[in-house]
Design a protein around this motif. Structure first.
Motif, mmCIF file in Angstrom:
data_model
loop_
_atom_site.group_PDB
_atom_site.id
_atom_site.type_symbol
_atom_site.label_atom_id
_atom_site.label_comp_id
_atom_site.label_asym_id
_atom_site.label_seq_id
_atom_site.Cartn_x
_atom_site.Cartn_y
_atom_site.Cartn_z
ATOM 1 N N ALA A 154 13.635 -16.159 65.567
ATOM 2 C CA ALA A 154 12.990 -15.924 64.277
ATOM 3 C C ALA A 154 12.560 -17.256 63.674
ATOM 4 C CB ALA A 154 13.940 -15.213 63.315
ATOM 5 N N ILE A 155 11.591 -17.187 62.789
ATOM 6 C CA ILE A 155 11.264 -18.331 61.949
ATOM 7 C C ILE A 155 11.804 -18.050 60.553
ATOM 8 C CG2 ILE A 155 9.273 -19.201 63.216
ATOM 9 C CD1 ILE A 155 7.500 -17.637 61.167
ATOM 10 N N LEU A 156 12.270 -19.089 59.894
ATOM 11 C CA LEU A 156 12.687 -18.984 58.503
ATOM 12 C C LEU A 156 11.508 -19.384 57.615
ATOM 13 C CD1 LEU A 156 16.337 -20.371 58.722
ATOM 14 C CD2 LEU A 156 15.473 -18.064 59.134
ATOM 15 N N ASP A 157 11.766 -19.667 56.347
ATOM 16 C CA ASP A 157 10.679 -20.006 55.426
ATOM 17 C C ASP A 157 9.961 -21.271 55.863
ATOM 18 O OD1 ASP A 157 11.517 -17.851 53.958
ATOM 19 O OD2 ASP A 157 12.333 -19.022 52.286
ATOM 20 N N SER A 158 8.647 -21.241 55.833
ATOM 21 C CA SER A 158 7.864 -22.447 56.108
ATOM 22 C C SER A 158 7.847 -23.348 54.888
ATOM 23 C CB SER A 158 6.420 -22.073 56.470
ATOM 24 O OG SER A 158 6.344 -21.492 57.749
ATOM 25 N N ALA A 159 7.887 -24.652 55.126
ATOM 26 C CA ALA A 159 7.718 -25.624 54.056
ATOM 27 C C ALA A 159 6.234 -25.780 53.735
ATOM 28 C CB ALA A 159 8.294 -26.973 54.469
ATOM 29 N N PRO A 160 5.892 -26.172 52.507
ATOM 30 C CA PRO A 160 4.503 -26.552 52.233
ATOM 31 C C PRO A 160 4.052 -27.733 53.099
ATOM 32 C CG PRO A 160 5.690 -26.206 50.178
ATOM 33 C CD PRO A 160 6.724 -26.179 51.285
ATOM 34 N N ALA A 161 5.003 -28.555 53.540
ATOM 35 C CA ALA A 161 4.668 -29.738 54.330
ATOM 36 C C ALA A 161 4.009 -29.346 55.646
ATOM 37 C CB ALA A 161 5.919 -30.562 54.604
ATOM 38 N N GLU A 162 2.905 -29.994 55.952
ATOM 39 C CA GLU A 162 2.213 -29.790 57.227
ATOM 40 C C GLU A 162 2.085 -31.111 57.972
ATOM 41 O OE1 GLU A 162 -1.078 -26.779 57.725
ATOM 42 O OE2 GLU A 162 -1.403 -27.407 55.661
ATOM 43 N N ASP A 163 2.197 -31.023 59.260
ATOM 44 C CA ASP A 163 1.901 -32.150 60.125
ATOM 45 C C ASP A 163 0.907 -31.643 61.158
ATOM 46 O OD1 ASP A 163 1.756 -34.329 61.678
ATOM 47 O OD2 ASP A 163 3.823 -34.331 62.347
ATOM 48 N N LYS A 164 -0.361 -31.784 60.851
ATOM 49 C CA LYS A 164 -1.391 -31.177 61.687
ATOM 50 C C LYS A 164 -1.897 -32.131 62.751
ATOM 51 C CE LYS A 164 -4.188 -28.039 60.197
ATOM 52 N NZ LYS A 164 -5.199 -27.203 59.489
ATOM 53 N N SER A 242 -1.307 -35.855 61.250
ATOM 54 C CA SER A 242 -1.763 -36.121 59.889
ATOM 55 C C SER A 242 -0.712 -36.772 58.998
ATOM 56 C CB SER A 242 -2.256 -34.833 59.236
ATOM 57 O OG SER A 242 -1.261 -33.848 59.271
ATOM 58 N N THR A 243 0.560 -36.723 59.391
ATOM 59 C CA THR A 243 1.582 -37.420 58.610
ATOM 60 C C THR A 243 1.902 -38.799 59.186
ATOM 61 O OG1 THR A 243 3.287 -36.231 59.850
ATOM 62 C CG2 THR A 243 2.708 -35.371 57.683
ATOM 63 N N ASP A 244 1.118 -39.250 60.127
ATOM 64 C CA ASP A 244 1.333 -40.576 60.704
ATOM 65 C C ASP A 244 0.808 -41.634 59.732
ATOM 66 O OD1 ASP A 244 1.422 -42.914 62.178
ATOM 67 O OD2 ASP A 244 0.809 -41.946 64.038
ATOM 68 N N PRO A 245 1.684 -42.483 59.204
ATOM 69 C CA PRO A 245 1.229 -43.500 58.247
ATOM 70 C C PRO A 245 0.172 -44.446 58.812
ATOM 71 C CG PRO A 245 3.630 -43.338 58.252
ATOM 72 C CD PRO A 245 3.136 -42.536 59.421
ATOM 73 N N LYS A 246 0.052 -44.500 60.136
ATOM 74 C CA LYS A 246 -0.918 -45.406 60.743
ATOM 75 C C LYS A 246 -2.361 -44.985 60.474
ATOM 76 C CE LYS A 246 2.042 -47.130 64.468
ATOM 77 N NZ LYS A 246 2.233 -47.188 65.945
ATOM 78 N N ILE A 247 -2.579 -43.723 60.139
ATOM 79 C CA ILE A 247 -3.947 -43.305 59.799
ATOM 80 C C ILE A 247 -4.478 -44.139 58.645
ATOM 81 C CG2 ILE A 247 -5.319 -41.442 58.774
ATOM 82 C CD1 ILE A 247 -3.871 -39.472 60.509
ATOM 83 N N THR A 248 -3.642 -44.305 57.629
ATOM 84 C CA THR A 248 -4.036 -45.126 56.479
ATOM 85 C C THR A 248 -3.934 -46.603 56.789
ATOM 86 O OG1 THR A 248 -3.297 -43.404 54.948
ATOM 87 C CG2 THR A 248 -3.534 -45.632 54.060
ATOM 88 N N GLN A 249 -2.848 -46.965 57.436
ATOM 89 C CA GLN A 249 -2.589 -48.370 57.725
ATOM 90 C C GLN A 249 -3.687 -48.995 58.586
ATOM 91 O OE1 GLN A 249 0.965 -48.939 60.075
ATOM 92 N NE2 GLN A 249 1.409 -50.915 59.147
ATOM 93 N N LEU A 250 -4.185 -48.238 59.575
ATOM 94 C CA LEU A 250 -5.188 -48.749 60.505
ATOM 95 C C LEU A 250 -6.612 -48.298 60.154
ATOM 96 C CD1 LEU A 250 -3.262 -48.211 63.883
ATOM 97 C CD2 LEU A 250 -3.374 -50.283 62.460
ATOM 98 N N LYS A 251 -6.739 -47.590 59.011
ATOM 99 C CA LYS A 251 -8.044 -47.130 58.523
ATOM 100 C C LYS A 251 -8.773 -46.273 59.551
ATOM 101 C CE LYS A 251 -8.520 -51.088 55.417
ATOM 102 N NZ LYS A 251 -9.336 -52.253 54.996
#
Length: 324
Positions: A154-164, A242-251
């Motif tokens: 089973a899956i429990l409640d999903s968080a609003p947090a996404e890592d796409k 999408s939650t990888d900080p390098k997206i912003t860090q490396l532009k």
């Protein structure tokens, strides 16, 4: 969730990360956490479903040890530690088995009961089970998952947090080729090498052809170094979560996904129903209620950039959210 962080088991791999298992991921950012309505969202296949997650059944005696697993990428380890410590705070006996591997390994362990709980990414998990929701929203993906999972899981409640999952390029590549969306890769991808977690090719090569008509010159396994490989030109396109900080860090520039190849990737506990009781279920759902995408991105900066210990980061987050 795909990973570099992601999944997504973005990953989890690339899963991120699935590697990662995965999803990690992964962000078209915040979605609303919810369970599917109508049919029991914890129901599985078969006419005689076992007791839903959160009930105490034979084989799920109150007080039993809950084994929390994770994929082998940083975000999933962090999430596993959050789950573990949240359970311990409610008096649940916990065993941790982190950094195991990708979804291909982890899913079978949850199904067999070797693992009780796994931080998953709902869209990546649905794709792994061979299905895809035509509606990318959290509710629709979870409804499809409820029909796709075996009766023991089973899956429990999903968080609003996404890592796409994203396909990201450098700013230079975006400018040179006029790239804004995955659609723009058609007719140009034959010149490009794409990088990502080891399992990314097997999971996404055919869907990219089918949905976008995109075929790449070469696929490279770049794992956690994918974002850096995009930046230094070792690959021209990367499966960066999408939650990888390098997206912003490396532009880097995440290409938009107008045809919703990558569906919702909400952080979602996957459980073996016989291994969790009402106390464990409530503790995990409380975590999901508090975890959003900006918060997860901030946590990942501490882990991936500042090199803080995931268990310490998890402890601080739980305390600040009144969950410990």
């Amino acid at each position: 969730m795909s990973t570099s962080a992601s999944a997504p088991l973005r990953a989890v791999t690339a899963g991120r990360r699935t590697a990662a298992l995965a999803a990690l991921a992964t962000l078209a950012l915040t979605a609303t956490a919810c369970s599917s309505s109508g049919d029991d969202p914890l129901g599985g296949k078969g006419s005689a479903a076992p007791a839903p997650a959160g009930s105490t059944s034979a084989g799920a005696a109150a007080g039993g040890t809950v084994v929390v697993g994770s994929a082998n990428f940083p975000e999933n380890v962090l999430l596993g530690s959050i789950y573990s410590q949240a359970l311990k705070a409610k008096g649940v006996k916990v065993e941790e088995k982190f950094n195991i591997g990708s979804r291909e390994v982890l899913y079978d362990q949850v199904q067999s009961g070797s693992l009780s709980v796994l931080p998953e990414y709902n869209g990546s998990l649905l794709a792994y089970l061979g299905n895809r929701s035509t509606d990318p929203t959290t509710a629709s993906v979870n409804a499809a998952l409820a029909k796709s999972l075996p009766a023991t899981l089973a899956i429990l409640d999903s968080a609003p947090a996404e890592d796409k999952d994203t396909l990201s390029v450098s700013q230079e590549t975006a400018d040179k080729y006029g790239l804004k969306s995955i659609t723009d890769l058609a007719g140009k991808a034959g010149e490009f090498t794409i990088g990502g977690p080891p399992e990314f090719k097997s999971r996404q090569e055919q869907p990219l052809k089918d949905v976008y008509g995109v075929t790449f010159k070469e696929w490279k396994s770049t794992g956690d170094t994918t974002a850096n490989a995009v930046k230094d030109g070792s690959v021209q396109v990367g499966n960066v979560f999408s939650t990888d900080p390098k997206i912003t860090q490396l532009k880097l520039v995440p290409l938009t996904d107008p045809k919703n190849l990558f569906a919702a990737q909400n952080v979602t506990p996957l459980v073996n129903k016989a291994k969790v009781d009402t106390t464990a279920t409530a503790a995990l759902n409380a975590v999901s209620a508090k975890l959003d995408t900006p918060g997860l991105l901030a946590l990942m900066k501490k882990v991936a950039v500042d090199k803080e210990d995931p268990s310490a980061v998890a402890k601080d987050w739980l305390k600040s959210n009144g969950l410990s």
